[in-house]
Design a protein around this motif. Structure first.
Motif, PDB file in Angstrom:
ATOM      1  N   LEU A 535      71.358  85.037  51.546  1.00 59.11           N
ATOM      2  CA  LEU A 535      71.068  85.821  51.158  1.00 59.11           C
ATOM      3  C   LEU A 535      72.127  87.103  50.215  1.00 59.11           C
ATOM      4  CD1 LEU A 535      68.328  87.966  51.359  1.00 59.11           C
ATOM      5  CD2 LEU A 535      68.705  88.274  53.501  1.00 59.11           C
ATOM      6  N   VAL A 536      73.212  86.658  51.762  1.00 56.88           N
ATOM      7  CA  VAL A 536      74.051  87.582  51.185  1.00 56.88           C
ATOM      8  C   VAL A 536      74.542  87.154  50.261  1.00 56.88           C
ATOM      9  CG1 VAL A 536      76.720  88.040  52.073  1.00 56.88           C
ATOM     10  CG2 VAL A 536      74.456  87.935  53.813  1.00 56.88           C
ATOM     11  N   ASP A 537      74.702  86.522  49.281  1.00 55.57           N
ATOM     12  CA  ASP A 537      75.191  85.517  48.317  1.00 55.57           C
ATOM     13  C   ASP A 537      74.261  86.774  47.220  1.00 55.57           C
ATOM     14  OD1 ASP A 537      77.420  84.431  49.348  1.00 55.57           O
ATOM     15  OD2 ASP A 537      76.151  82.268  48.587  1.00 55.57           O
ATOM     16  N   GLY A 538      72.734  86.656  47.534  1.00 53.88           N
ATOM     17  CA  GLY A 538      72.031  86.927  46.438  1.00 53.88           C
ATOM     18  C   GLY A 538      72.266  88.716  46.077  1.00 53.88           C
ATOM     19  N   LEU A 539      72.429  89.142  47.408  1.00 49.20           N
ATOM     20  CA  LEU A 539      72.743  90.311  47.549  1.00 49.20           C
ATOM     21  C   LEU A 539      73.347  91.165  47.011  1.00 49.20           C
ATOM     22  CD1 LEU A 539      71.639  92.300  51.601  1.00 49.20           C
ATOM     23  CD2 LEU A 539      70.195  91.941  48.770  1.00 49.20           C
ATOM     24  N   GLU A 540      74.850  90.356  46.982  1.00 50.52           N
ATOM     25  CA  GLU A 540      76.036  90.684  46.109  1.00 50.52           C
ATOM     26  C   GLU A 540      76.127  90.229  44.647  1.00 50.52           C
ATOM     27  OE1 GLU A 540      78.850  87.884  48.497  1.00 50.52           O
ATOM     28  OE2 GLU A 540      79.298  88.907  50.028  1.00 50.52           O
ATOM     29  N   LYS A 541      75.085  89.421  44.301  1.00 47.36           N
ATOM     30  CA  LYS A 541      74.815  89.469  43.463  1.00 47.36           C
ATOM     31  C   LYS A 541      74.511  90.248  42.731  1.00 47.36           C
ATOM     32  CE  LYS A 541      72.850  85.829  39.604  1.00 47.36           C
ATOM     33  NZ  LYS A 541      72.711  84.989  39.484  1.00 47.36           N
ATOM     34  N   LEU A 542      73.614  90.285  43.208  1.00 43.82           N
ATOM     35  CA  LEU A 542      72.665  92.272  42.523  1.00 43.82           C
ATOM     36  C   LEU A 542      73.700  93.160  42.876  1.00 43.82           C
ATOM     37  CD1 LEU A 542      70.067  93.393  42.168  1.00 43.82           C
ATOM     38  CD2 LEU A 542      69.262  93.513  44.529  1.00 43.82           C
ATOM     39  N   LEU A 543      74.229  93.102  43.686  1.00 40.58           N
ATOM     40  CA  LEU A 543      74.728  94.687  43.546  1.00 40.58           C
ATOM     41  C   LEU A 543      76.106  94.644  42.387  1.00 40.58           C
ATOM     42  CD1 LEU A 543      76.342  97.297  45.235  1.00 40.58           C
ATOM     43  CD2 LEU A 543      77.293  96.029  46.416  1.00 40.58           C
ATOM     44  N   ASN A 544      76.805  93.695  42.395  1.00 42.31           N
ATOM     45  CA  ASN A 544      77.426  93.359  41.111  1.00 42.31           C
ATOM     46  C   ASN A 544      77.569  93.832  39.727  1.00 42.31           C
ATOM     47  OD1 ASN A 544      79.798  92.438  42.450  1.00 42.31           O
ATOM     48  ND2 ASN A 544      79.743  90.698  42.573  1.00 42.31           N
ATOM     49  N   GLU A 545      75.477  93.668  39.494  1.00 39.54           N
ATOM     50  CA  GLU A 545      75.024  93.015  38.322  1.00 39.54           C
ATOM     51  C   GLU A 545      74.208  94.997  38.380  1.00 39.54           C
ATOM     52  OE1 GLU A 545      72.007  91.142  39.105  1.00 39.54           O
ATOM     53  OE2 GLU A 545      72.261  88.952  38.004  1.00 39.54           O
ATOM     54  N   MET A 546      74.029  95.533  38.829  1.00 40.35           N
ATOM     55  CA  MET A 546      74.080  96.942  39.469  1.00 40.35           C
ATOM     56  C   MET A 546      75.473  97.684  39.245  1.00 40.35           C
ATOM     57  SD  MET A 546      71.349  97.015  42.518  1.00 40.35           S
ATOM     58  CE  MET A 546      71.099  98.836  42.336  1.00 40.35           C
ATOM     59  N   GLY A 547      75.887  96.984  39.393  1.00 42.26           N
ATOM     60  CA  GLY A 547      77.650  98.119  38.294  1.00 42.26           C
ATOM     61  C   GLY A 547      77.986  98.153  37.234  1.00 42.26           C
ATOM     62  N   THR A 548      77.784  97.080  36.927  1.00 37.92           N
ATOM     63  CA  THR A 548      78.212  97.017  35.302  1.00 37.92           C
ATOM     64  C   THR A 548      76.462  97.624  34.475  1.00 37.92           C
ATOM     65  OG1 THR A 548      76.697  94.719  34.916  1.00 37.92           O
ATOM     66  CG2 THR A 548      78.825  94.701  35.704  1.00 37.92           C
ATOM     67  N   VAL A 549      75.668  98.344  35.061  1.00 39.32           N
ATOM     68  CA  VAL A 549      75.353  99.481  34.500  1.00 39.32           C
ATOM     69  C   VAL A 549      75.204 100.173  33.525  1.00 39.32           C
ATOM     70  CG1 VAL A 549      72.965 100.465  34.456  1.00 39.32           C
ATOM     71  CG2 VAL A 549      73.511  97.985  35.497  1.00 39.32           C
TER      72      VAL A 549
END
Length: 549
Positions: A535-549
């Motif tokens: 769950l934590v890995d998934g949330l961190e990945k989602l956060l990184n993707e949002m940062g690159t937008v």
């Protein structure tokens, strides 16, 4: 009862219905009047025969000029002459026999002929005239009236209900009337409980009693089975016993031991005729309001105690405070508590009572509810509470009810010690009829699904042990996982007293524990941590993707 007799009864009720007498209570009452007149004519024939033989007291019902009021003298009349003669002369004569035949006079007091269609009246008289009641045994005569009463379904009058046979039967077995017991129903309706109590006694005092299914003898005929075959196919089939009672020591004493009251004159006439046709012609029936200070009871009535009380009183009303008897052990205005208090007050030492009560009477939290239950537990031995299915009175009522069984100790308990030790609870989920479906105005039969025979078997065990230890688990026990859901359990006085004298079966029902998982706890924790990392890995990945937008 044979098919020919049944067809005659069907023709009578069909013609009355077609003639405008559509209320079942009314047309049963009207048939009762006419049946009674024919029975009195047959009784007169017997008296005349005894007089010629020098037996009996020579007293006639229709002496001299009164002979014209006999059924056999006027049955040939027709049209307006027949109608007016019955209405204006026969009924008033019967009501006038207060001194010589008080029971007959009471039966016809205020009687009204309500069969307005003169042709219908003649047809009914002719049909009844073709039935020779004197040649029929009490069983068949009783069956005639029971068959007529099926037209009531379970509905009676003004909120009353005709208690189903399967319930009446087991209640009678639980109190087990003995010869010599005074038996009372203070809200007797059609006298179903009183007749079942008499049948119980007759079977007990018969050389060869006959076992019958609760659905009746015709049910076996329709199934094409003997009783033995039916019981083999349907092990839960509920039965009761009938017999001629040839070993009854004193028939007059038996008749004099039956008491009943009802507020409705129509119900009183129907119950009286029901008993007469079952061979009990001298029961002590009375029209009265047993809860009222001015209800028509004599001082003797008020002071009388009974060894057996069986009843399903109306429990849907409130009475005006000023009209309620002041000798009842409750200050409530609710009819169910007043009736329960009345039965407690009316029970003789050593007497037994089985009464249908609404569930609210068992767990109600008002001061009147709790106070009456505490008095019941303290002064009486509460033996059992049998929880009934919610649909037992369908289609006329869906109220949840139970049967309360208690007895008055032969001698008062020691000072400060309660009469009740332990209370047995039994939960009936199936009573031999479908709890949900309604067909033809009633519930379809389900003889293979009936908890009552098993309950009675457990009751006999309990009784054999002098009611010291109830069968089943102790109240609120947690049973092992995978255990069968219990049918019965018990609670002691202390537990019930601590619960405000709550007597609802569900309050004390044991529960079946849940299975404990047999997995290794450490392994479960590791699995949980693994899921949390994903769950934590998934949330961190989602956060990184949002940062690159």
């Amino acid at each position: 009862m044979n098919q020919d007799l049944r067809r005659k009864l069907d023709r009578i009720t069909d013609r009355l219905w077609a003639g405008g007498v559509t209320n079942p209570v009314t047309y049963i009452e009207q048939i009762s009047f006419l049946i009674y007149l024919k029975l009195l004519d047959e009784e007169e024939t017997n008296r005349e025969l005894r007089a010629r033989l020098g037996a009996g007291n020579g007293k006639l019902l229709f002496p001299d000029q009164a002979a014209r009021f006999r059924w056999s003298k006027w049955r040939f009349k027709s049209g307006v002459e027949l109608h007016n003669f019955i209405r204006d002369e026969v009924f008033p004569y019967m009501a006038s026999l207060v001194k010589d035949e008080p029971q007959v006079a009471e039966y016809f007091r205020d009687a009204r002929l309500e069969i307005a269609e003169i042709d219908v009246l003649k047809q009914v008289v002719d049909e009844l005239d073709s039935i020779e009641f004197r040649k029929l045994g009490p069983d068949v005569k009783g069956d005639i009236f029971e068959y007529l009463l099926t037209h009531l379904g379970q509905s009676a009058l003004n909120g009353q209900f005709r208690t189903p046979k399967q319930i009446r039967s087991f209640m009678v077995e639980m109190v087990d009337p003995e010869f010599g017991d005074t038996i009372d129903d203070p809200a007797c309706g059609t006298a179903g409980f009183l007749i079942d109590a008499v049948e119980h006694l007759l079977a007990k005092y018969s050389e060869k009693p006959q076992e019958m299914p609760i659905y009746g003898e015709e049910w076996l005929e329709r199934k094409g089975l003997t009783l033995k075959e039916a019981k083999r196919q349907m092990p839960n089939l509920q039965t009761y016993r009938k017999g001629p009672g040839e070993k009854i020591p004193d028939w007059d004493q038996l008749e004099a031991s039956i008491y009943g009251t009802d507020v409705s004159r129509q119900m009183m006439r129907i119950s009286m005729m029901n008993l007469v046709l079952h061979g009990i012609g001298k029961a002590r029936l009375k029209r009265a309001n047993v809860l009222s200070e001015m209800g028509g009871l004599t001082e003797e009535d008020l002071n009388r105690k009974y060894k057996v009380i069986l009843s399903n009183p109306p429990f849907a009303g409130m009475l005006p405070k000023e009209s309620i008897r002041n000798d009842l052990p409750t200050n409530s205005k609710k009819s169910e508590l007043l009736f329960l208090g009345l039965m407690m007050e009316s029970l003789a030492p050593g007497g037994r009572c089985a009464v249908v009560v609404p569930e609210g009477a068992l767990f109600g939290s008002t001061g009147a509810h709790v106070e009456l239950r505490k008095k019941l537990l303290q002064d009486f031995e509460v033996l059992a509470v049998v929880s009934l299915p919610a649909g037992v009175f369908k289609p006329y009522a869906g109220v949840k009810t139970s049967v309360l069984v208690f007895r008055r100790p032969a001698s008062p308990p020691e000072q400060g010690k309660p009469a009740t030790g332990k209370v047995w609870f039994y939960e009936i989920k199936n009573d031999g009829y479908d709890p949900d479906k309604i067909q033809g105005g009633g519930r379809p039969e389900t003889p293979e699904q009936n908890d009552i025979p098993a309950m009675l078997a457990k009751w006999e065990e309990y009784k054999a042990g002098k009611f010291r230890q109830p069968p089943g688990e102790e109240a609120n026990t947690v049973l092992k996982p995978g255990s069968i859901e219990p049918k019965c359990w018990w609670a002691d006085f202390e537990r019930i007293s601590d619960a405000d004298a709550n007597l609802a079966a569900s309050r004390y029902k044991p529960t079946v524990g849940e299975e404990v998982p047999d997995e290794d706890p450490a392994e479960l924790i590791r699995e949980l941590l693994g899921l949390e990392r994903q769950l934590v890995d998934g949330l961190e990945k989602l956060l990184n993707e949002m940062g690159t937008v």
